[in-house]
Scaffold this active site. Structure first.
Site, PDB file in Angstrom:
ATOM      1  N   HIS A 203       8.238 -16.644   0.735  1.00  0.00           N
ATOM      2  CA  HIS A 203       9.195 -17.680   1.142  1.00  0.00           C
ATOM      3  C   HIS A 203      10.336 -17.869   0.148  1.00  0.00           C
ATOM      4  CE1 HIS A 203       6.770 -19.954  -1.717  1.00  0.00           C
ATOM      5  NE2 HIS A 203       7.771 -20.802  -1.807  1.00  0.00           N
TER       6      HIS A 203
HETATM    7  C1  UD1 Z   1      10.140 -25.620  -1.626  1.00  0.00           C
HETATM    8  C2  UD1 Z   1      10.239 -25.519  -3.144  1.00  0.00           C
HETATM    9  C3  UD1 Z   1       9.520 -24.277  -3.626  1.00  0.00           C
HETATM   10  C4  UD1 Z   1       8.099 -24.237  -3.108  1.00  0.00           C
HETATM   11  C5  UD1 Z   1       8.124 -24.374  -1.601  1.00  0.00           C
HETATM   12  C6  UD1 Z   1       6.724 -24.399  -1.031  1.00  0.00           C
HETATM   13  C7  UD1 Z   1      12.261 -26.423  -4.158  1.00  0.00           C
HETATM   14  C8  UD1 Z   1      13.538 -26.071  -4.823  1.00  0.00           C
HETATM   15  N1  UD1 Z   1      11.619 -25.399  -3.579  1.00  0.00           N
HETATM   16  O1  UD1 Z   1      10.838 -24.511  -1.083  1.00  0.00           O
HETATM   17  O2  UD1 Z   1       9.491 -24.276  -5.039  1.00  0.00           O
HETATM   18  O3  UD1 Z   1       7.520 -23.017  -3.478  1.00  0.00           O
HETATM   19  O4  UD1 Z   1       8.784 -25.593  -1.260  1.00  0.00           O
HETATM   20  O5  UD1 Z   1       6.731 -24.446   0.352  1.00  0.00           O
HETATM   21  O6  UD1 Z   1      11.879 -27.569  -4.158  1.00  0.00           O
HETATM   22  N2  UD1 Z   1      11.411 -26.605   6.526  1.00  0.00           N
HETATM   23  C9  UD1 Z   1      10.767 -26.913   7.704  1.00  0.00           C
HETATM   24  N3  UD1 Z   1       9.763 -27.842   7.669  1.00  0.00           N
HETATM   25  C10 UD1 Z   1       9.397 -28.482   6.542  1.00  0.00           C
HETATM   26  C11 UD1 Z   1      10.061 -28.183   5.345  1.00  0.00           C
HETATM   27  C12 UD1 Z   1      11.052 -27.231   5.344  1.00  0.00           C
HETATM   28  O7  UD1 Z   1      11.069 -26.358   8.751  1.00  0.00           O
HETATM   29  O8  UD1 Z   1       8.474 -29.306   6.598  1.00  0.00           O
HETATM   30  C13 UD1 Z   1      12.452 -25.568   6.532  1.00  0.00           C
HETATM   31  C14 UD1 Z   1      13.856 -26.114   6.632  1.00  0.00           C
HETATM   32  O9  UD1 Z   1      14.588 -25.243   7.415  1.00  0.00           O
HETATM   33  C15 UD1 Z   1      14.345 -26.064   5.210  1.00  0.00           C
HETATM   34  C16 UD1 Z   1      13.618 -24.856   4.668  1.00  0.00           C
HETATM   35  O10 UD1 Z   1      12.358 -24.842   5.327  1.00  0.00           O
HETATM   36  O11 UD1 Z   1      15.716 -25.981   5.134  1.00  0.00           O
HETATM   37  C17 UD1 Z   1      13.413 -24.882   3.190  1.00  0.00           C
HETATM   38  O12 UD1 Z   1      12.762 -26.084   2.774  1.00  0.00           O
HETATM   39  P1  UD1 Z   1      13.000 -26.659   1.278  1.00  0.00           P
HETATM   40  O13 UD1 Z   1      12.154 -27.841   1.064  1.00  0.00           O
HETATM   41  O14 UD1 Z   1      14.465 -26.788   1.036  1.00  0.00           O
HETATM   42  O15 UD1 Z   1      12.548 -25.469   0.350  1.00  0.00           O
HETATM   43  P2  UD1 Z   1      11.281 -24.509   0.431  1.00  0.00           P
HETATM   44  O16 UD1 Z   1      11.759 -23.141   0.726  1.00  0.00           O
HETATM   45  O17 UD1 Z   1      10.218 -25.086   1.304  1.00  0.00           O
END
Ligand code: UD1
Length: 361
Positions: A203
């Site tokens: 991811h």
């Molecule tokens: C975040 C953490 C990362 C961790 C990961 C675990 C930061 C900088 N990154 O990355 O260190 O390894 O979580 O999962 O904090 N989304 C959904 N549903 C959700 C959450 C996210 O669909 O419940 C999608 C959204 O499109 C979002 C994308 O995932 O834009 C990324 O989510 P985000 O929280 O920004 O970062 P992660 O890649 O999850």
């Protein structure tokens, strides 16, 4: 009674807060604030249930956004909560945006900060998590490290020894407690794999956001699946990027929804090899003795390489394939579990916090 406020927000936080919360159950008043960084049931609620965590007392519901927008929203929404709650100490976990945002708010309000999983460094500042680690540690008053390299990193950055406590790995506390509750046979049936399989999670933006890199990785996984059945529970970020590419997996490469904590642990325990870019999974596989191949050039968890089962291959797909062969031939053997990864890190943190309670109250 000391009032301890925990701030969590993203999937890897929950298995870290659970053992600390349990260990403090009779010794402190506790409040859980969920920032809402992760909000899908499969990225959040299921973990609270399986880890026996109470529902968060407060949810800031920030949702997704750019780093600045997400971090800023957490700060704006957390500040009034802290002013109203008046905690004696705030605990933050790991290296996600929720961690650094909370630390920044606390530092300006002069609320003491405890950082659980302090001191880890990849020395790769292109990773947002590395920025979050450095900033959080610079602001924290109590730094709880999982391994001795954490203490060395903090000393090198000039952080006073008196603030730093080597307590062990809270994530392994949760693993040890819940491993007996997993049901590997049921989960293997559920995701459609037999006795021998590889488990994949990816991811990191560096692996999934660039279409050419992601395409190369997916083609390699499709090829590997001819050798060994492969199951790939996909983070929402990855699922969106894979859909954009229009990739159709072969039947033996099973792309499935994100799994709960118990389900994922069940698969890790049974897997012949794990391919990942996660930090926590490098640790869990080391504890379980399962070969782990990390699709990154650096790790903030070097003990998983020096003591454990982990090997870093970056995006060198030829190396990935040869490491899978070594693992499947049984030539990647388990070495040892790092010191203090023993199921008691949460109790050590609770003991230190309660011993200091008189300083705060
Ligand atoms: C975040 C953490 C990362 C961790 C990961 C675990 C930061 C900088 N990154 O990355 O260190 O390894 O979580 O999962 O904090 N989304 C959904 N549903 C959700 C959450 C996210 O669909 O419940 C999608 C959204 O499109 C979002 C994308 O995932 O834009 C990324 O989510 P985000 O929280 O920004 O970062 P992660 O890649 O999850």
């Amino acid at each position: 009674m000391t009032h301890i406020l925990h701030v969590v927000g993203a999937r890897p936080n929950y298995m870290k807060v659970a053992p600390v919360h349990r260990a403090l159950a009779n010794g402190a008043r506790q409040t859980i604030v969920h920032t809402g960084q992760h909000y899908d049931v499969l990225m959040s609620d299921i973990f609270f249930r399986q880890l026996d965590l109470p529902d968060p007392d407060i949810n800031l519901e920030v949702g997704s956004g750019t780093h600045a927008a997400q971090t800023g929203q957490i700060m704006i929404r957390l500040e009034p909560v802290l002013l109203a709650q008046q905690p004696d100490v705030v605990l933050v976990y790991g290296d996600v945006n929720s961690t650094v945002a909370a630390a920044r708010v606390c530092s300006k309000l002069l609320v003491p900060i405890g950082h659980v999983e302090a001191g880890l460094r990849s020395r790769d500042r292109s990773m947002p998590e590395e920025i979050n680690r450095v900033v959080t540690d610079a602001l924290a008053d109590l730094l709880f490290t999982p391994s001795a390299d954490g203490n060395e990193n903090l000393a090198a950055e000039g952080i006073a020894d008196s603030k730093v406590h080597l307590v062990g790995n809270v994530m392994i506390d949760s693993l040890i407690r819940l491993l007996p509750m997993t049901e590997p046979d049921r989960v293997c049936r559920q995701v459609g794999v037999g006795a021998a399989f590889a488990l994949v999670t990816l991811h990191r933006p560096s692996n999934v956001d660039d279409p050419a890199t992601l395409r190369t990785i997916l083609d390699t996984l499709a090829h590997l699946a001819e050798r060994i059945e492969t199951v790939f529970p996909m983070h929402p970020r990855t699922r969106a990027r894979v859909a954009e590419l229009g990739f159709t997996p072969p039947a033996r490469l099973k792309l499935v929804e994100p799994l709960g904590y118990l389900e994922f642990l069940a698969l890790q325990q049974r897997a012949c090899v794990v391919i990942t870019d996660s930090g926590g999974i490098q640790e869990e596989t080391t504890f379980l003795g399962v070969p782990c191949i990390t699709v990154r050039n650096t790790t903030e968890r070097p003990v998983t390489v020096t003591l454990g089962t982990n090997v870093l291959v970056g995006t060198d797909m030829a190396r990935l394939r040869s490491e899978v062969e070594l693992a499947l031939d049984g030539r990647r053997t388990h070495r040892s579990v790092p010191p203090l990864w023993d199921g008691h890190a949460g109790s050590r943190i609770a003991g230190l916090l309660i011993a200091r309670a008189t300083v705060w109250t």
